[in-house]
Scaffold this active site. Structure first.
Site, PDB file in Angstrom:
ATOM      1  CG  ASP A   1      -1.771   1.237   1.365  1.00 60.63           C
ATOM      2  OD1 ASP A   1      -2.430   1.586   0.365  1.00 60.63           O
ATOM      3  OD2 ASP A   1      -1.802   1.868   2.436  1.00 60.63           O
ATOM      4  CB  SER A   2       0.231   4.828  -0.510  1.00 58.51           C
ATOM      5  OG  SER A   2      -0.831   4.962   0.412  1.00 58.51           O
TER       6      SER A   2
ATOM      7  CE1 TYR B   1       2.642   5.373  -3.309  1.00 60.42           C
ATOM      8  CE2 TYR B   1       1.114   3.674  -4.018  1.00 60.42           C
ATOM      9  CZ  TYR B   1       2.378   4.044  -3.605  1.00 60.42           C
ATOM     10  OH  TYR B   1       3.362   3.091  -3.494  1.00 60.42           O
TER      11      TYR B   1
ATOM     12  CB  CYS C   1      -3.074   0.810  -2.444  1.00 57.48           C
ATOM     13  SG  CYS C   1      -3.063   2.582  -2.792  1.00 57.48           S
TER      14      CYS C   1
ATOM     15  CB  THR D   1      -4.741   5.422  -4.937  1.00 60.73           C
ATOM     16  OG1 THR D   1      -5.687   5.896  -3.982  1.00 60.73           O
ATOM     17  CG2 THR D   1      -4.309   6.565  -5.827  1.00 60.73           C
TER      18      THR D   1
ATOM     19  CD  GLU E   1       0.632   6.124   6.154  1.00 61.91           C
ATOM     20  OE1 GLU E   1       1.844   6.005   6.352  1.00 61.91           O
ATOM     21  OE2 GLU E   1      -0.099   5.183   5.819  1.00 61.91           O
TER      22      GLU E   1
ATOM     23  CB  CYS F   1      -9.098   5.234   0.572  1.00 56.49           C
ATOM     24  SG  CYS F   1      -7.455   5.460   1.297  1.00 56.49           S
TER      25      CYS F   1
ATOM     26  CG  HIS G   1      -4.754   4.948   4.554  1.00 55.75           C
ATOM     27  ND1 HIS G   1      -4.252   4.552   3.345  1.00 55.75           N
ATOM     28  CD2 HIS G   1      -3.670   5.252   5.332  1.00 55.75           C
ATOM     29  CE1 HIS G   1      -2.928   4.612   3.370  1.00 55.75           C
ATOM     30  NE2 HIS G   1      -2.548   5.032   4.566  1.00 55.75           N
TER      31      HIS G   1
HETATM   32  N1  DGL Z   1      -4.639   3.280   0.928  1.00 57.02           N
HETATM   33  C1  DGL Z   1      -4.591   4.039  -0.306  1.00 57.02           C
HETATM   34  C2  DGL Z   1      -5.850   3.741  -1.105  1.00 57.02           C
HETATM   35  O1  DGL Z   1      -6.469   2.729  -0.872  1.00 57.02           O
HETATM   36  C3  DGL Z   1      -4.305   5.468  -0.028  1.00 57.02           C
HETATM   37  C4  DGL Z   1      -3.766   6.200  -1.205  1.00 57.02           C
HETATM   38  C5  DGL Z   1      -2.935   7.421  -0.855  1.00 57.02           C
HETATM   39  O2  DGL Z   1      -1.828   7.244  -0.397  1.00 57.02           O
HETATM   40  O3  DGL Z   1      -3.393   8.540  -1.105  1.00 57.02           O
HETATM   41  O4  DGL Z   1      -6.227   4.473  -1.987  1.00 57.02           O
END
Ligand code: DGL
Length: 274
Positions: free
Chosen positions: A20-21, A52, A83, A85, A161, A193, A195
Site C-alpha cells: 500500500d502507499s 499516492y 491500495c 489508488t 498514517e 481507500c 486507510h
Molecule cells: N490506501 C490508499 C488507497 O487505498 C491510499 C492512497 C494514498 O496514499 O493517497 O487508496
C-alpha cells in the site's frame, strides 16, 4: 519430476506480497491473515512516498513497479495491491508486465448499489482514485440506476498514517467530507481507500448508525483464497504464518502507528530499493 515437486513446494511456502502507499493496507492484511492464518506475508508500506492520492498515474505506476520488483525478489507467489489508488492507476500495467498474479482492490460500488434504499450512494476516495478510468467504468457499469456522489478526501490518509483515528482534526475532516453526502440523501458510503476502514468507529459516531459503510477487505481475502487454490499455491505448513514488515519511510514511525492500527508490535525494516 523431482524438480517439479521441489519447485511447487518452494512456491507454496513462499510469502504473499501485500503493499500500500502506507499503512492503509493493514486493513486488508487483517482480513487476509484471518482467512489464511497459515500463509506467510510480506507487507510493504510505501510511507516514504505517501500519499499516492496527489500523484500522477505515471508516478504511481513507477512506485508500484519498484515495490513489485522487491516483492518478486523476495519470492512472493502472489501480490495483493492493498491500495485502491494504486489498483486504479497501475494494476493493468502490472498484470501486463509481470507474470505473477495480482489481486487488486475494487471499491464496494456493486454492494452499495444493492444496499441503498434512498438510491443515493457516496464514494469516499483519494483524488487520484476518483480520476481513474477504472473507477468511472465501475460506476458506469453497475450504478446507472442510482445516484453516485464522489468525494475526494485529502488529508485523511495522513491522519491514519500518524495513527490519529479520532482526534479533532480527523473528526473535522470526516465531518466536512460526509456532510454534503448526507445532506444529498446518501444512506450508503463506500470506503474507497484502504486507510478509511480504520476510521470506521469515528465515522459511525459522525454519520450515525443507520448509514451503511462498505469496504472490500474481506472480499479481497476470499479472492486471494480462490486464486491460491486455483494455482495450487496454498502453503503446506500447518503452523501459523509469519509477517515480514518493510517500509520506505521511517521504521520508528511505522512501529508507532503500525502498532496502534495492527494491535501488536510491528517491527519494520527499510525496504532495500529506490
Ligand atoms: N490506501 C490508499 C488507497 O487505498 C491510499 C492512497 C494514498 O496514499 O493517497 O487508496
Amino acid at each position: 519430476m523431482a524438480i517439479g515437486i521441489f519447485m511447487k513446494t518452494m512456491a507454496s511456502n513462499a510469502p504473499i506480497g501485500v503493499f500500500d502507499s502506507g499503512l492503509g493496507g493493514l486493513s486488508v492484511l487483517r482480513e487476509l491473515v484471518r482467512a489464511l492464518p497459515q500463509e506467510n506475508f510480506i507487507y510493504v508500506a510505501d510511507s516514504g512516498h505517501c500519499p499516492y492520492g496527489g500523484k500522477t498515474q505515471d508516478e504511481i505506476v513507477a512506485r508500484a513497479s519498484a515495490i513489485t520488483d522487491f516483492l518478486l525478489a523476495s519470492d512472493a507467489k502472489l501480490i495483493v495491491v492493498a491500495c485502491n489508488t494504486a489498483t486504479i492507476a497501475a494494476v493493468e500495467y502490472l498484470r501486463a508486465t509481470y507474470s505473477v498474479s495480482f489481486v487488486g482492490m475494487e471499491p464496494a460500488v456493486k454492494p452499495a448499489v444493492a444496499a441503498t434504499r434512498s438510491g443515493i450512494i457516496g464514494v469516499l476516495a483519494t483524488g487520484a482514485a476518483l480520476k481513474g478510468e477504472k473507477l468511472l467504468r465501475l460506476i458506469d457499469r453497475h450504478a446507472s440506476a442510482v445516484t453516485v456522489i464522489t468525494q475526494p478526501c485529502p488529508g485523511l490518509v495522513e491522519q491514519v498514517e500518524i495513527g490519529d483515528l479520532s482526534g479533532p482534526e480527523t473528526r473535522r475532516l470526516l465531518t466536512n467530507y460526509t456532510q454534503p453526502l448526507l445532506t444529498a440523501g446518501a444512506d450508503t458510503l463506500v470506503l474507497g481507500c484502504t486507510h478509511y476502514p480504520f476510521l470506521r468507529d469515528t465515522l459511525v459516531d459522525i454519520v450515525g448508525p443507520d448509514v451503511r459503510l462498505l469496504d472490500t477487505g474481506e472480499a479481497v481475502a476470499r479472492r486471494v483464497e480462490t486464486l491460491l487454490a486455483r494455482e495450487s499455491l496454498q502453503t503446506s505448513s500447518a503452523a501459523s504464518g509469519r509477517i515480514d514488515w518493510y517500509t520506505s519511510g521511517e521504521p520508528a514511525t511505522m512501529a508507532l502507528a503500525g502498532a496502534r492500527l495492527w494491535g501488536a508490535p510491528v517491527s519494520a525494516r527499510t525496504v532495500p530499493q529506490t
